[in-house]
Motif scaffolding. Structure first.
Motif, mmCIF file in Angstrom:
data_model
loop_
_atom_site.group_PDB
_atom_site.id
_atom_site.type_symbol
_atom_site.label_atom_id
_atom_site.label_comp_id
_atom_site.label_asym_id
_atom_site.label_seq_id
_atom_site.Cartn_x
_atom_site.Cartn_y
_atom_site.Cartn_z
ATOM 1 N N GLY A 154 63.117 -14.105 30.289
ATOM 2 C CA GLY A 154 62.861 -15.535 30.151
ATOM 3 C C GLY A 154 63.209 -16.000 28.747
ATOM 4 O O GLY A 154 63.908 -17.002 28.566
ATOM 5 N N LEU A 155 62.741 -15.226 27.761
ATOM 6 C CA LEU A 155 63.039 -15.602 26.372
ATOM 7 C C LEU A 155 64.537 -15.500 26.085
ATOM 8 O O LEU A 155 65.089 -16.304 25.334
ATOM 9 N N PHE A 204 66.038 -18.550 27.735
ATOM 10 C CA PHE A 204 65.607 -19.767 27.042
ATOM 11 C C PHE A 204 66.312 -19.905 25.688
ATOM 12 O O PHE A 204 66.848 -20.963 25.360
ATOM 13 N N SER A 205 66.321 -18.816 24.904
ATOM 14 C CA SER A 205 66.951 -18.920 23.575
ATOM 15 C C SER A 205 68.458 -19.132 23.708
ATOM 16 O O SER A 205 69.059 -19.856 22.909
ATOM 17 N N LEU A 242 69.889 -20.723 26.145
ATOM 18 C CA LEU A 242 70.053 -22.113 26.569
ATOM 19 C C LEU A 242 69.967 -23.062 25.358
ATOM 20 O O LEU A 242 70.833 -23.935 25.176
ATOM 21 N N LEU A 243 68.943 -22.850 24.538
ATOM 22 C CA LEU A 243 68.774 -23.711 23.355
ATOM 23 C C LEU A 243 69.982 -23.610 22.419
ATOM 24 O O LEU A 243 70.516 -24.616 21.959
#
Lengths: 680, 146
Positions: free
Chosen positions: A21-22, A25-26, A28-29
């Protein structure tokens, strides 16, 4: 019923969600930011490529980073992986384990000295009755074959009471190492509960081996337990930096992997214990359809075996808690690259297996990580090239400020310099921070005097970062070529890994790195002339490439490695206080070297009565005798006659030597004839 | 085949005995015995004569070893040489019809086992079924035709 069921599955899922997930997420950012920093006047295709390549490369860094973060917290809290029953250290061994040493054209004295050191170490635990050792040779060099027989003969007398040392050589090395192990399983596997698979340079302490067996006994559903090996024993600067990195950063990486893999870990091909029944049920490897390099026998069999064991319902564990597991790393950058070429082909072959049906999703992640370890290099290269293309495009196709559509203001191309720098810094932090996590744990774990001083350790990390930055573009070029070679259908073959210290001469360095140097110089000139704003950004890459030859030669030197050791650089605790098993192995190696007779290889079989009879005795054990053409036999016999009757040098080809070594009748007669000639 | 320049019976048997670790005294005694035996048997083929003596005894000594005769002979030579048995048992081995019991026990004690007895079992070949895009396409096209 899998052991994992005793752990809350939700807990395992949470661990995986955290890491992946991280990562997502990272990525994606960072991608959202990246989209805004690409120059607005770029061609749509280059923009698309830049974004696509950025996602892949950044996700790769992010996965490594988040895995390391959790590895770090696990190490700090000294957490154990849930789901595995840890037996009492005094629990008895009620099982029989085979210690397997598959070899292929290795230095026999070195292999045997390692085995003897392991046997001694097991004996010290008082458990020698529970183990047998097998040297499983796939050696194709006829002289080394005889050496192996000679050292086996000598070493069997040095084994502890109750532990046998067996030796067999396959006449035909079908399916390489996996075929070698399979041959053992087919012939003797049913007699053993577990097998410990080693590499020629492996060392495993007796207490680690006993612990592994106890764990297997206590966890009936466990198929594989992998003890992470630590690189030791090498002296060149390159190898000592690898050893240091393995010691300082390795635990973070291993703990991170163990954190999310739990009982679905991978197998690295050696320094691991395997439940023979599970292996035999699940790991009969098929021959992949199609031609090499993607088809044919599976090369990197270890990942596939772990996946198949997992598919069969057994657990596989990577246990960073298991210490006393050692191996040797390649001494030079070029040796490292040679090994990488083989591993690259093996991992690329996994593309075919990655998408096969009925695999555990975590096994697919293992395959993906293996593939990405090599594919990331051409991806990085493409990323750099596309970036360069954008910069050059601006030089040759100046921005259009006023389009055909009339506007109030000119169409200024936008380049977000701050955004680019921040993304660069973020990526660097994600790459470098885990090294400092590792250093923190390392300094916490050891006293200064055990690691050659704390200052030395910190300084070593800083130098290692500089060197790895300089080496990274060279390895990127190597690996990109390897990937291309594999896709072009060029087979790597099966070469023995160089394990001995030898500095890289200029001729070899030139041969291997001339294209890197050329590319480095060319890129520097082009960037300087046409995309100067990129010059300083590209310098860490172009510098590494331009100086590839001196870097490769300098890091290969043992004198530099020794200088660093003297000045407390890249010191690992195992160099300050050498583990007993390593010392023992060195002592055995020296004493076995004294056993070398004045004859070598075939000449030893012809001249030495004991070796003549032992070799003849062992021919049928090695399986059916291969066919040799009558021309080869005839020519070998003529040369042998000249050797016996006219004392001419025994100048035989490999094929001729093999033909003679497989012919008991000729060997018997030749031995007698030599005695007769000597008498006359 | 390897040609041997010197072909006299005594030379060949002498070299053969020396290769088994016979010293001068034992060699002369044993050689005399073997020459006598050779003549008594009507000078048969030399290789057959020597092999016959050795094979008969080796078969008896290693009756529990499941190897072919050439392996057993090689094993015999290995133990004979490595344990330096020529001086103590050399002459008797050739001269006596039945080998000495102590000698037999010593030989059996020192049998080499390069590998344990085989207990064959076969690993079933696993299926790694990769999805085949060609086959899938074929299926789709085939369905359309139907």
């Amino acid at each position: 019923m899998r052991n994992l069921s005793i752990v809350n599955m939700k807990k395992i899922r949470t661990r995986r969600i955290k890491i992946f997930g991280l990562t997502v997420f990272s990525t994606l950012l960072a991608t959202l930011k990246w989209v805004t920093v690409i120059p607005t006047d770029s061609f749509w295709l280059t923009k698309f490529l830049m974004i696509f390549l950025f996602i892949l490369t950044f996700a790769w860094i992010a996965l490594f980073f988040w895995s390391s973060v959790w590895g770090f917290t696990e190490l700090l809290h000294k957490n154990r992986i849930p789901g595995l029953k840890w037996p009492d250290k005094n629990s008895s061994l009620k099982t029989k384990t085979a210690v397997l040493m598959p070899i292929y054209n290795e230095d026999a004295s070195s292999v045997m000295s390692n085995l003897l050191a392991i046997a001694d170490s097991i004996d010290k635990c008082g458990k020698s009755d529970a183990f047998d050792m097998f040297v499983l040779s796939d050696t194709t060099n006829p002289d080394l074959w005889v050496e192996e027989e000679k050292f086996w003969l000598e070493c069997r007398n040095l084994m502890p009471k109750g532990m046998n040392l067996y030796y067999r050589r396959r006449a035909s090395n079908v399916a390489r190492k996996s075929g070698n192990i399979e041959d053992f399983c087919n012939k003797w596997g049913a007699e053993y509960d577990f097998m410990i698979v080693l590499d020629a340079d492996s060392l495993l302490e007796g207490k680690t081996i006993v612990k592994m067996v106890q764990l297997m006994q206590a966890n009936e559903n466990t198929g594989i337990i992998q003890a992470p090996p630590l690189c030791v024993n090498q002296n060149s600067l390159f190898a000592r930096m690898q050893q240091f990195a393995g010691k300082v950063y390795g635990p973070i990486v291993a703990s991170g992997l163990a954190y999310w893999q739990v009982g679905d870990s991978n197998y690295w091909g050696h320094n691991a214990i395997i439940r023979v029944k599970a292996f035999m049920e699940c790991c009969g490897l098929p021959v992949l359809s199609g031609k090499a390099p993607f088809g044919g026998h599976i090369l990197s069999h270890d990942f596939v075996e772990a996946a198949l064991i997992s598919r069969g319902g057994y657990d596989a564990w990577l246990l960073p808690e298991l210490k006393g597991s050692y191996e040797e790393c390649p001494p030079t950058m070029i040796d490292f690259a040679v090994r990488d070429r083989r591993w690259c082909q093996g991992n690329m072959q996994h593309i075919k297996i990655l998408i096969s049906k009925h695999l555990n999703p975590i096994s697919r992640v293992h395959f993906l990580i293996g593939i990405m370890s090599y594919l990331s290099s051409p991806l990085w290269l493409s990323f750099l090239l596309v970036g360069l293309a954008i910069a050059l495009g601006k030089e040759f196709f100046p921005p259009v400020y006023f389009t055909e559509v009339r506007t109030l203001f000119p169409n200024w191309p936008v380049f977000d310099k701050i955004g680019t720098i921040s993304l660069f810094v973020l990526s660097m932090c994600m790459l470098i921070l885990p090294k400092f996590f590792g250093l923190f744990v390392y300094l916490k774990q050891y006293k200064g005097k055990d690691i050659g001083g704390r200052f030395g350790a910190v300084f070593s990390v800083l130098i290692e970062i500089i060197f790895s930055a300089l080496q990274a573009p060279i390895m990127m070029m190597f690996q990109s070529k390897f990937v291309l070679d594999v896709f072009a259908g060029r087979d790597a073959g099966w070469k023995t890994q160089n394990r001995t210290d030898a500095s890289t001469p200029f001729s070899v360095a030139w041969e291997r790195h001339k294209w890197h140097v050329g590319l480095g110089i060319l890129t520097t000139i082009v960037v300087y002339l046409y995309a100067y704003e990129l010059f300083w950004w590209m310098l860490p890459i172009t510098l590494g490439l331009m100086f590839a030859i001196p870097i490769s030669m300098f890091t290969s030197k043992t004198s530099v490695g020794a200088w660093c050791l003297k000045h407390h650089l890249f010191v690992i605790p195992e160099e300050i206080k050498e583990p007993e098993i390593i010392t023992k192995s060195k002592i055995y190696k020296e004493s076995l070297a004294d056993l070398r007779s004045k004859f070598y290889g075939l000449e030893m079989v012809l001249n030495d009565g004991i070796m003549n009879s032992v070799h003849i005795m062992m021919i049928p054990i090695n399986g059916p005798v291969p066919d040799f053409s009558s021309a080869v036999i005839k020519s070998a016999e003529i040369k042998l006659e000249n050797y016996i009757n006219h004392q001419l040098a025994l100048d035989l080809t490999r094929e001729e030597k093999l033909a003679l070594l497989y012919n008991a009748d000729i060997l018997t007669r030749a031995h007698l004839a030599l005695k007769l000639v000597a008498k006359s | 085949m390897v040609a041997i320049k010197i072909q006299s019976f005594e030379d060949i048997i002498g070299a053969f005995l020396e290769n088994l670790g016979f010293g001068d005294n034992e060699k002369q005694k044993t050689l005399a015995f073997l020459v006598d035996e050779y003549n008594k048997k009507g000078k048969p083929d030399l290789a057959f004569f020597i092999n016959d003596i050795i094979h008969r005894k080796v078969k008896y000594i290693f009756e529990n070893v499941d190897w072919d005769i050439s392996q057993k002979t090689a094993l015999f030579k290995y133990i004979f040489l490595s344990k330096k048995l020529a001086s103590k048992y050399g002459y008797d081995f050739f001269a006596k019809e039945q080998p000495d019991e102590k000698f037999v026990a010593l030989m059996r004690e020192n049998v080499l086992n390069p590998v344990p007895p085989c207990c064959y079992s076969e690993m079933p070949r696993q299926v790694i079924a990769s999805p085949h895009p060609g086959k899938f396409l074929n299926k789709v096209l085939h369905m359309k035709r139907d």
